[in-house]
Design an enzyme around this catalytic site. Structure first.
Site, mmCIF file in Angstrom:
data_model
loop_
_atom_site.group_PDB
_atom_site.id
_atom_site.type_symbol
_atom_site.label_atom_id
_atom_site.label_comp_id
_atom_site.label_asym_id
_atom_site.label_seq_id
_atom_site.Cartn_x
_atom_site.Cartn_y
_atom_site.Cartn_z
ATOM 1 C CD GLU A 102 3.990 17.293 3.081
ATOM 2 O OE1 GLU A 102 3.824 16.418 2.240
ATOM 3 O OE2 GLU A 102 3.396 17.326 4.171
ATOM 4 C CB CYS A 149 3.938 14.160 -1.516
ATOM 5 S SG CYS A 149 3.848 13.532 0.160
ATOM 6 C CG HIS A 178 4.339 10.109 -3.658
ATOM 7 N ND1 HIS A 178 5.432 10.662 -3.042
ATOM 8 C CD2 HIS A 178 3.377 10.003 -2.704
ATOM 9 C CE1 HIS A 178 5.141 10.887 -1.775
ATOM 10 N NE2 HIS A 178 3.908 10.496 -1.541
HETATM 11 N N1 ACO Z 1 5.325 -9.109 8.781
HETATM 12 C C1 ACO Z 1 4.993 -8.776 7.517
HETATM 13 N N2 ACO Z 1 3.998 -7.903 7.207
HETATM 14 C C2 ACO Z 1 3.318 -7.348 8.226
HETATM 15 C C3 ACO Z 1 3.587 -7.676 9.571
HETATM 16 C C4 ACO Z 1 4.651 -8.592 9.825
HETATM 17 N N3 ACO Z 1 4.993 -8.914 11.065
HETATM 18 N N4 ACO Z 1 2.745 -6.978 10.349
HETATM 19 C C5 ACO Z 1 1.967 -6.223 9.531
HETATM 20 N N5 ACO Z 1 2.304 -6.460 8.251
HETATM 21 C C6 ACO Z 1 1.782 -5.821 7.047
HETATM 22 C C7 ACO Z 1 0.282 -5.678 6.994
HETATM 23 O O1 ACO Z 1 -0.349 -6.866 6.570
HETATM 24 C C8 ACO Z 1 0.175 -4.547 5.980
HETATM 25 O O2 ACO Z 1 0.421 -5.031 4.680
HETATM 26 P P1 ACO Z 1 -0.746 -5.098 3.584
HETATM 27 O O3 ACO Z 1 -1.199 -3.685 3.367
HETATM 28 O O4 ACO Z 1 -0.131 -5.695 2.399
HETATM 29 O O5 ACO Z 1 -1.795 -5.936 4.230
HETATM 30 C C9 ACO Z 1 1.362 -3.659 6.307
HETATM 31 O O6 ACO Z 1 2.258 -4.485 7.050
HETATM 32 C C10 ACO Z 1 1.036 -2.400 7.115
HETATM 33 O O7 ACO Z 1 0.408 -2.793 8.301
HETATM 34 P P2 ACO Z 1 -1.030 -2.220 8.743
HETATM 35 O O8 ACO Z 1 -1.321 -2.783 10.088
HETATM 36 O O9 ACO Z 1 -2.024 -2.409 7.659
HETATM 37 O O10 ACO Z 1 -0.859 -0.649 8.780
HETATM 38 P P3 ACO Z 1 -0.327 0.323 9.911
HETATM 39 O O11 ACO Z 1 -1.368 0.534 10.923
HETATM 40 O O12 ACO Z 1 1.002 -0.089 10.382
HETATM 41 O O13 ACO Z 1 -0.160 1.683 9.087
HETATM 42 C C11 ACO Z 1 0.267 3.118 7.266
HETATM 43 C C12 ACO Z 1 0.481 1.716 7.834
HETATM 44 C C13 ACO Z 1 -1.238 3.382 7.104
HETATM 45 C C14 ACO Z 1 0.953 3.203 5.920
HETATM 46 C C15 ACO Z 1 0.889 4.145 8.255
HETATM 47 O O14 ACO Z 1 2.259 3.898 8.337
HETATM 48 C C16 ACO Z 1 0.648 5.577 7.846
HETATM 49 O O15 ACO Z 1 -0.389 6.143 8.182
HETATM 50 N N6 ACO Z 1 1.634 6.240 7.126
HETATM 51 C C17 ACO Z 1 1.498 7.617 6.682
HETATM 52 C C18 ACO Z 1 0.462 7.804 5.599
HETATM 53 C C19 ACO Z 1 0.979 7.428 4.214
HETATM 54 O O16 ACO Z 1 2.152 7.274 3.988
HETATM 55 N N7 ACO Z 1 0.039 7.321 3.239
HETATM 56 C C20 ACO Z 1 0.406 7.050 1.874
HETATM 57 C C21 ACO Z 1 -0.122 8.050 0.851
HETATM 58 S S1 ACO Z 1 -0.112 9.704 1.405
HETATM 59 C C22 ACO Z 1 1.536 10.193 1.666
HETATM 60 O O17 ACO Z 1 2.350 10.047 0.829
HETATM 61 C C23 ACO Z 1 1.844 10.792 2.946
#
Ligand code: ACO
Length: 463
Positions: free
Chosen positions: A86, A120, A250
């Site tokens: 992609e 993906c 994945h």
């Molecule tokens: N210590 C431990 N855990 C923590 C801490 C900390 N200090 N701070 C945050 N966390 C945890 C949160 O609780 C959350 O865990 P949970 O889901 O079990 O509650 C996790 O860390 C992620 O934190 P969030 O604030 O919920 O999310 P964030 O705004 O950082 O975004 C995301 C995460 C959405 C995955 C982002 O990185 C993203 O958009 N990535 C790309 C999209 C993606 O990969 N999507 C997946 C499917 S599609 C694909 O494959 C592309």
């Protein structure tokens, strides 16, 4: 005319990832994220990225040439070559056509197939195409070759630590040690805007992170239900997680893999599958009446499901998590890198095992499919595949760069994306011998690559 092929699947694999990486702990501190957010919250250890001399074409050239060389496959024996990616470097010319350079010397230009693209999922589309080709009446007896290659980069922000980069090459044919159970497949395809790349001037996607997580889980549920129904029709009994030895997902980041597997157990509970014991039933009972939508947003269910799943996760999923945790999301290569981790960790004990694979591409397209593993015969044996990929050595010989260097590289790549008329530093000192690298993009946007030769012409140990 070749005879009807049996046990069609993956005969051989090779994985390539850039030698440049950054520790998630270091990136976390640099980004000012709370301690543990990337490592525990996302479940990631390290992230690989391309330097200015690497891209999806150079990585796939390396993976294909190493595969042919290490397994002793004559380039003339390849009849189909498909690429899943992609990462768009050209809106018309396929990555596959760049790979034809490898086949020039042998005089083999009779190779079907082009690129498949949908986030993906493109690698899975390419793989299913190749398997179907070998199983079809148009198969001419030669091998198929599938290449998954991606550089996953995100704009500065919460998605940035979920990047990664790699290329995987897979040789396809009959009597494979990694055979498809072709009747056991379930797909889910839908129109959603969870992650997409409408801005052709930028390499970065537009991401609705939370939506992408839910879309992934909804597709997983749907594929699992379809696969379970097909299994029940074929076998006359219910399917549950106890009917597969391993589950490979994945893997955009490990936390989603943990949640996904837990979700399969909840599915088994809802379908009243025999594998769910009384203790688990009791824990899930308060969630029995949730609607589908409610179940995706219930944090309590998520927590309970992960608790119930933990012992099964450790045996059925964890062995397939090493490379995605170390490299990050490799988009099309991500699922197959997870599978490569399983071969790396368990190769001598995999004979006869069933592995469920879940492929997800945003947008969205998803398939769950079943593989049956067999010991195989040299050079196409499970143990030789693990030896050739030499994952431990490749991981060990990487170079960790400081966050400032990583950010500087991201900025340079932003500038170079879609650009013409530049030469790279041609600095391939960090690359393994036998790796391809980008040297120049000329005034006509034509890309040029060189190969780093070793002094004795052989590939280095581990490569
Ligand atoms: N210590 C431990 N855990 C923590 C801490 C900390 N200090 N701070 C945050 N966390 C945890 C949160 O609780 C959350 O865990 P949970 O889901 O079990 O509650 C996790 O860390 C992620 O934190 P969030 O604030 O919920 O999310 P964030 O705004 O950082 O975004 C995301 C995460 C959405 C995955 C982002 O990185 C993203 O958009 N990535 C790309 C999209 C993606 O990969 N999507 C997946 C499917 S599609 C694909 O494959 C592309």
């Amino acid at each position: 005319m070749a005879s009807q092929p049996k046990n069609v699947g993956i005969l051989a694999m090779e994985i390539y990832f850039p030698p440049t990486c950054i520790q998630q702990e270091v990136l976390e501190a640099h980004d000012g994220a709370s301690k543990g957010k990337y490592t525990i919250g996302l479940g990631q250890d390290c992230m690989a990225f391309c330097s200015e001399v690497e891209d999806v074409i150079s990585m796939s050239l390396t993976a294909v040439s190493w595969l042919l060389q290490k397994y002793g496959v004559d380039p003339k024996q390849i009849g189909r070559l498909e690429v899943g990616s992609e990462t768009v470097l050209d809106k018309s010319k396929s990555i596959k056509t760049f790979l034809m350079k490898i086949f020039e010397k042998s005089g083999n230009a009779d190779i079907e197939g082009v690129d498949s693209t949908n986030a993906c999922y493109g690698g899975t589309a390419a793989l299913l195409n190749c398997v179907n080709w070998v199983e079809s009446s148009s198969w001419d007896g030669r091998y198929g070759l599938v290449v998954c290659t991606d550089s996953a980069v995100y704009a500065d922000g919460p998605a940035r630590p979920t990047g990664g980069a790699a290329a995987i090459a897979m040789l396809i044919g009959p009597d494979a040690p990694i055979a498809f159970e072709s009747k056991l497949r379930g797909s889910h395809m839908a129109h959603v805007y969870d992650f997409y790349k409408p801005n052709l001037a930028s390499e970065y996607p537009v991401v609705d992170g939370k939506l992408s997580q839910t879309c992934y889980l909804m597709a997983l549920d749907s594929c699992y239900e379809t696969l379970c129904n097909k299994y029940e029709k074929l076998e006359g009994k219910q399917f549950s997680i106890s009917d597969a030895d391993y589950f490979v997902f994945h893997s955009p980041y490990n936390k989603l893999v943990q949640k996904s597997f837990a979700r399969l157990l909840f599915n088994d509970f809802v379908r009243n599958a025999s594998s769910i014991d009384e203790a688990a039933k009791e824990k899930f009972a308060p969630f029995a009446s949730l609607t589908g939508d409610e179940s995706y947003s219930s944090r309590d269910l998520e927590k309970v499901a992960q608790q119930v799943a933990k012992p099964f996760y450790d045996t059925k999923v964890q062995p397939a998590t090493l490379i995605p945790k170390q490299i990050g999301n490799m988009y099309t290569a991500s699922l197959y890198a997870a599978f490569a981790s399983l071969l790396h960790n368990k190769n001598s004990s995999l004979d006869g095992k069933r592995v469920m694979m879940f492929s997800y591409g945003s947008g969205s397209t998803a398939t769950m499919f079943s593989l049956r593993l067999r010991k195989g015969q040299q050079p196409f044996s499970l143990s030789n595949i693990a030896t050739v990929m030499n994952v431990a050595e490749k991981l060990k010989s990487r170079h960790e760069l400081p966050p400032e260097k990583f950010v500087e590289l991201m900025q340079l790549m932003e500038h170079r994306y879609g650009a013409k008329d530049f030469v790279t530093s041609k600095d391939c000192s960090l690359l393994a011998p036998g790796s391809y690298y980008l040297t120049e993009v000329d005034s006509m946007y034509r890309r040029f690559y060189s190969k780093k030769e070793s002094e004795d012409g052989k590939l280095a140990n581990g490569h």
